[in-house]
Design a protein around this motif. Sequence first.
Motif, PDB file in Angstrom:
ATOM      1  N   SER A 137       0.859  -1.192   0.000  1.00 51.69           N
ATOM      2  CA  SER A 137       0.000   0.000   0.000  1.00 51.69           C
ATOM      3  C   SER A 137       0.897   1.245   0.000  1.00 51.69           C
ATOM      4  CB  SER A 137      -0.948  -0.021   1.192  1.00 51.69           C
ATOM      5  OG  SER A 137      -0.222  -0.238   2.369  1.00 51.69           O
ATOM      6  N   PHE A 138       0.334   2.365  -0.438  1.00 56.72           N
ATOM      7  CA  PHE A 138       1.118   3.593  -0.621  1.00 56.72           C
ATOM      8  C   PHE A 138       0.698   4.643   0.396  1.00 56.72           C
ATOM      9  CE2 PHE A 138       1.399   1.178  -4.430  1.00 56.72           C
ATOM     10  CZ  PHE A 138       2.726   1.304  -4.785  1.00 56.72           C
ATOM     11  N   PRO A 139       1.567   5.635   0.724  1.00 59.20           N
ATOM     12  CA  PRO A 139       2.932   5.807   0.234  1.00 59.20           C
ATOM     13  C   PRO A 139       3.877   4.669   0.659  1.00 59.20           C
ATOM     14  CG  PRO A 139       2.486   7.335   2.035  1.00 59.20           C
ATOM     15  CD  PRO A 139       1.197   6.667   1.705  1.00 59.20           C
ATOM     16  N   ILE A 140       4.974   4.562  -0.096  1.00 62.81           N
ATOM     17  CA  ILE A 140       6.006   3.574   0.209  1.00 62.81           C
ATOM     18  C   ILE A 140       7.358   4.279   0.054  1.00 62.81           C
ATOM     19  CG2 ILE A 140       6.342   2.647  -2.151  1.00 62.81           C
ATOM     20  CD1 ILE A 140       5.786   0.080   0.350  1.00 62.81           C
ATOM     21  N   VAL A 141       8.387   3.725   0.711  1.00 60.37           N
ATOM     22  CA  VAL A 141       9.696   4.387   0.687  1.00 60.37           C
ATOM     23  C   VAL A 141      10.685   3.503  -0.066  1.00 60.37           C
ATOM     24  CG1 VAL A 141      11.499   5.436   2.122  1.00 60.37           C
ATOM     25  CG2 VAL A 141       9.130   5.389   2.933  1.00 60.37           C
ATOM     26  N   VAL A 142      11.394   4.094  -1.049  1.00 64.85           N
ATOM     27  CA  VAL A 142      12.394   3.355  -1.834  1.00 64.85           C
ATOM     28  C   VAL A 142      13.774   3.923  -1.495  1.00 64.85           C
ATOM     29  CG1 VAL A 142      13.169   2.728  -4.159  1.00 64.85           C
ATOM     30  CG2 VAL A 142      10.718   2.973  -3.692  1.00 64.85           C
ATOM     31  N   LYS A 143      14.691   3.037  -1.099  1.00 64.40           N
ATOM     32  CA  LYS A 143      16.031   3.489  -0.686  1.00 64.40           C
ATOM     33  C   LYS A 143      17.121   2.761  -1.463  1.00 64.40           C
ATOM     34  CE  LYS A 143      14.651   4.570   4.040  1.00 64.40           C
ATOM     35  NZ  LYS A 143      14.966   4.551   5.474  1.00 64.40           N
ATOM     36  N   ALA A 144      18.128   3.529  -1.916  1.00 65.74           N
ATOM     37  CA  ALA A 144      19.314   2.917  -2.524  1.00 65.74           C
ATOM     38  C   ALA A 144      20.120   2.260  -1.406  1.00 65.74           C
ATOM     39  CB  ALA A 144      20.148   3.987  -3.220  1.00 65.74           C
ATOM     40  N   ASP A 145      20.754   1.132  -1.691  1.00 63.33           N
ATOM     41  CA  ASP A 145      21.460   0.383  -0.648  1.00 63.33           C
ATOM     42  C   ASP A 145      22.644   1.152  -0.055  1.00 63.33           C
ATOM     43  OD1 ASP A 145      22.418  -1.776   0.920  1.00 63.33           O
ATOM     44  OD2 ASP A 145      23.822  -2.316  -0.666  1.00 63.33           O
ATOM     45  N   GLY A 146      23.459   1.755  -0.906  1.00 68.31           N
ATOM     46  CA  GLY A 146      24.752   2.275  -0.425  1.00 68.31           C
ATOM     47  C   GLY A 146      24.736   3.750  -0.089  1.00 68.31           C
ATOM     48  N   LEU A 147      25.930   4.316   0.164  1.00 65.35           N
ATOM     49  CA  LEU A 147      26.049   5.729   0.527  1.00 65.35           C
ATOM     50  C   LEU A 147      25.633   6.588  -0.658  1.00 65.35           C
ATOM     51  CD1 LEU A 147      29.569   5.754   2.257  1.00 65.35           C
ATOM     52  CD2 LEU A 147      27.328   5.694   3.360  1.00 65.35           C
ATOM     53  N   ALA A 148      24.735   7.561  -0.428  1.00 59.47           N
ATOM     54  CA  ALA A 148      24.272   8.407  -1.532  1.00 59.47           C
ATOM     55  C   ALA A 148      24.101   9.847  -1.057  1.00 59.47           C
ATOM     56  CB  ALA A 148      22.973   7.863  -2.115  1.00 59.47           C
ATOM     57  N   LEU A 149      24.990  10.277  -0.149  1.00 59.43           N
ATOM     58  CA  LEU A 149      24.985  11.647   0.375  1.00 59.43           C
ATOM     59  C   LEU A 149      23.601  12.055   0.897  1.00 59.43           C
ATOM     60  CD1 LEU A 149      27.121  13.411  -2.393  1.00 59.43           C
ATOM     61  CD2 LEU A 149      27.837  12.904  -0.051  1.00 59.43           C
ATOM     62  N   GLY A 150      22.909  11.139   1.556  1.00 59.70           N
ATOM     63  CA  GLY A 150      21.593  11.447   2.129  1.00 59.70           C
ATOM     64  C   GLY A 150      20.503  11.653   1.088  1.00 59.70           C
ATOM     65  N   LYS A 151      20.806  11.362  -0.188  1.00 58.69           N
ATOM     66  CA  LYS A 151      19.808  11.654  -1.219  1.00 58.69           C
ATOM     67  C   LYS A 151      19.146  10.398  -1.778  1.00 58.69           C
ATOM     68  CE  LYS A 151      22.296  15.801  -2.462  1.00 58.69           C
ATOM     69  NZ  LYS A 151      23.525  16.096  -3.170  1.00 58.69           N
ATOM     70  N   GLY A 152      19.592   9.226  -1.352  1.00 59.33           N
ATOM     71  CA  GLY A 152      19.086   7.998  -1.958  1.00 59.33           C
ATOM     72  C   GLY A 152      17.819   7.472  -1.326  1.00 59.33           C
ATOM     73  N   VAL A 153      16.960   8.364  -0.799  1.00 62.22           N
ATOM     74  CA  VAL A 153      15.704   7.939  -0.181  1.00 62.22           C
ATOM     75  C   VAL A 153      14.559   8.669  -0.860  1.00 62.22           C
ATOM     76  CG1 VAL A 153      14.353   7.985   1.960  1.00 62.22           C
ATOM     77  CG2 VAL A 153      16.807   7.519   2.052  1.00 62.22           C
ATOM     78  N   LEU A 154      13.603   7.920  -1.434  1.00 65.21           N
ATOM     79  CA  LEU A 154      12.486   8.577  -2.115  1.00 65.21           C
ATOM     80  C   LEU A 154      11.180   8.092  -1.508  1.00 65.21           C
ATOM     81  CD1 LEU A 154      13.916   8.286  -5.731  1.00 65.21           C
ATOM     82  CD2 LEU A 154      13.733  10.377  -4.379  1.00 65.21           C
ATOM     83  N   ILE A 155      10.335   9.060  -1.142  1.00 68.01           N
ATOM     84  CA  ILE A 155       9.023   8.711  -0.593  1.00 68.01           C
ATOM     85  C   ILE A 155       8.032   8.793  -1.744  1.00 68.01           C
ATOM     86  CG2 ILE A 155       7.231   9.442   1.044  1.00 68.01           C
ATOM     87  CD1 ILE A 155       9.702  10.256   2.834  1.00 68.01           C
ATOM     88  N   CYS A 156       7.382   7.671  -2.048  1.00 66.46           N
ATOM     89  CA  CYS A 156       6.596   7.578  -3.282  1.00 66.46           C
ATOM     90  C   CYS A 156       5.110   7.475  -2.930  1.00 66.46           C
ATOM     91  CB  CYS A 156       7.025   6.347  -4.064  1.00 66.46           C
ATOM     92  SG  CYS A 156       8.798   6.375  -4.384  1.00 66.46           S
ATOM     93  N   PRO A 157       4.314   8.461  -3.376  1.00 64.15           N
ATOM     94  CA  PRO A 157       2.891   8.476  -3.022  1.00 64.15           C
ATOM     95  C   PRO A 157       2.069   7.418  -3.754  1.00 64.15           C
ATOM     96  CG  PRO A 157       3.464  10.406  -4.367  1.00 64.15           C
ATOM     97  CD  PRO A 157       4.743   9.683  -4.065  1.00 64.15           C
ATOM     98  N   ASP A 158       2.552   6.921  -4.914  1.00 69.97           N
ATOM     99  CA  ASP A 158       1.747   5.949  -5.669  1.00 69.97           C
ATOM    100  C   ASP A 158       2.663   5.002  -6.449  1.00 69.97           C
ATOM    101  OD1 ASP A 158       2.739   7.446  -7.802  1.00 69.97           O
ATOM    102  OD2 ASP A 158       1.033   8.817  -7.681  1.00 69.97           O
ATOM    103  N   LYS A 159       2.036   4.037  -7.131  1.00 69.31           N
ATOM    104  CA  LYS A 159       2.833   3.008  -7.792  1.00 69.31           C
ATOM    105  C   LYS A 159       3.710   3.593  -8.898  1.00 69.31           C
ATOM    106  CE  LYS A 159       2.920  -1.285 -10.175  1.00 69.31           C
ATOM    107  NZ  LYS A 159       2.247  -2.205 -11.037  1.00 69.31           N
ATOM    108  N   ALA A 160       3.139   4.538  -9.668  1.00 70.44           N
ATOM    109  CA  ALA A 160       3.907   5.083 -10.796  1.00 70.44           C
ATOM    110  C   ALA A 160       5.206   5.737 -10.298  1.00 70.44           C
ATOM    111  CB  ALA A 160       3.059   6.107 -11.551  1.00 70.44           C
ATOM    112  N   SER A 161       5.112   6.507  -9.205  1.00 68.09           N
ATOM    113  CA  SER A 161       6.328   7.173  -8.727  1.00 68.09           C
ATOM    114  C   SER A 161       7.306   6.159  -8.124  1.00 68.09           C
ATOM    115  CB  SER A 161       5.989   8.279  -7.724  1.00 68.09           C
ATOM    116  OG  SER A 161       5.249   7.737  -6.657  1.00 68.09           O
ATOM    117  N   ALA A 162       6.773   5.078  -7.547  1.00 64.99           N
ATOM    118  CA  ALA A 162       7.660   4.058  -6.974  1.00 64.99           C
ATOM    119  C   ALA A 162       8.397   3.312  -8.089  1.00 64.99           C
ATOM    120  CB  ALA A 162       6.855   3.092  -6.112  1.00 64.99           C
ATOM    121  N   VAL A 163       7.688   3.008  -9.181  1.00 63.99           N
ATOM    122  CA  VAL A 163       8.342   2.321 -10.318  1.00 63.99           C
ATOM    123  C   VAL A 163       9.439   3.234 -10.870  1.00 63.99           C
ATOM    124  CG1 VAL A 163       8.005   1.446 -12.679  1.00 63.99           C
ATOM    125  CG2 VAL A 163       6.314   0.925 -10.892  1.00 63.99           C
ATOM    126  N   GLU A 164       9.107   4.539 -10.979  1.00 60.71           N
ATOM    127  CA  GLU A 164      10.099   5.501 -11.481  1.00 60.71           C
ATOM    128  C   GLU A 164      11.334   5.545 -10.568  1.00 60.71           C
ATOM    129  OE1 GLU A 164      10.012  10.205 -12.092  1.00 60.71           O
ATOM    130  OE2 GLU A 164       8.083   9.240 -12.449  1.00 60.71           O
TER     131      GLU A 164
END
Length: 424
Positions: A137-164
């Motif tokens: 269910s949404f929102p969902i949070v997508v995170k890059a595994d490694g170090l990404a200067l605090g920028k590798g975390v995206l909060i996605c309100p729906d499926k389309a943004s999560a796929v992106e």
Amino acid sequence: MKVLIVGGGGREHAIATKIAENPQVEKLYAAPGNGGMASICECVPFKATDVDGIVGWARQNAIDFVVVAPDDPLCLGMVDALEAVGIPAFGPKANAAVIEGSKVFSKNLMKKYGIPTAAYETFDDFDAAVGYLDTVSFPIVVKADGLALGKGVLICPDKASAVEAVEGMMKEAKFGASGSRVVIEEFLTGPEVSVLAFTDGKCVKPMVSSMDHKRALDNDEGLNTGGMGTIAPNPCYTPDLAARCMEEIFVPTMNAMNAEGRTFRGCLYFGLMMTPNGPKVIEYNCRFGDPETQVVLPLLKSDLLTIMQATANGTLEETEVVFDDGAACCVVLASGGYPVSYKSGYPISGLDKAGETATVFHAGTKLAEGQIVTSGGRVLGVTATAENLEKAVAKAYEAAEKISFTDLHKRMDIGQRALKEAKV
Ligand code: AMP
Ligand code: GLY
């Protein structure tokens, strides 16, 4: 003693300022340091990630103790390399720094040892990750595994943004190699609290709690940044919650790292969320936070170098870690356009005037022909302490108003959420 601090941001300036209070310190060095650190340290022009260069230099110059502050040299094994040549250092070894270096590692650690965190799945296969998005269910949070200067975390309100988000990380490598594996996790709600803690693997001594302000603009709008300001203590972190965190999160994390053969010695940063179901871990960092350090260390009454040495040699239990009961506020002065693109090289004025009421920690500055100029996204952290938060906030802004440079950007609401919270 000769002490070297690795790094060159506001955090390192705050660490250097505190270490300089110890009368045994004859000489402080910073690699690479910055324009403000140059007034208390001799700056040596190594990149913080140059493990061989820095270790070789420390050996040649008979450095007695090294503080490795940023995440990347810790993950690259700088502390291991220093200890291998007999130089004691503050910070975790690479096998423990992985608690920040890999979100997959830290999430699996929490699952294995029952440490409360958001429910999640990890993926190294694109199709499997996208398939999983049909089941959540949404929102969902997508995170890059490694170090990404605090920028590798995206909060996605729906499926389309999560796929992106998954496509950006896994197919377009927007966060480099760090996005080849992703964590997809449950969206949590509640106030966020940062707690930095000293640990030598035998005991954990938490520092005063703090609150970061991660978004670029007022009212928590705009892009995520490294942090636009902080306050301490965090009024959302009640004594009851602190006791729960100690029992359910801090000590279990130390024990889990020991059980994995990855004893953590250094500063362990707990990024926490106080959810309706209790405190949960959002992230671990293997180091002091920036700009959390700029409000936490000015409130430390005990000697920082003594604590760091005790942390490194396993005698933290008998070492005093005491904080002032007052409050602190740090307002970051950034280059307009940060965190995306900005110009540098602008002269900074008003530093002395601001220094009369507050401590000005330098982050992105350098000395050019005798003049302090801007050289980064976050330029300065103006920190004031006072007997309560309201006064600390007012003092920090009074001092910050005295500083100017072209394109200066600061948030005007640092501490406002905390002040509201404190009144409830
Ligand atoms: P991190 O880099 O992991 O600290 O994430 C950056 C920010 O994203 C955090 O400070 C939170 O505000 C937000 N965030 C990360 N994970 C979650 C989550 N599971 N639920 C809600 N917000 C989150
Ligand atoms: N201020 C957040 C961090 O240091 O990661």
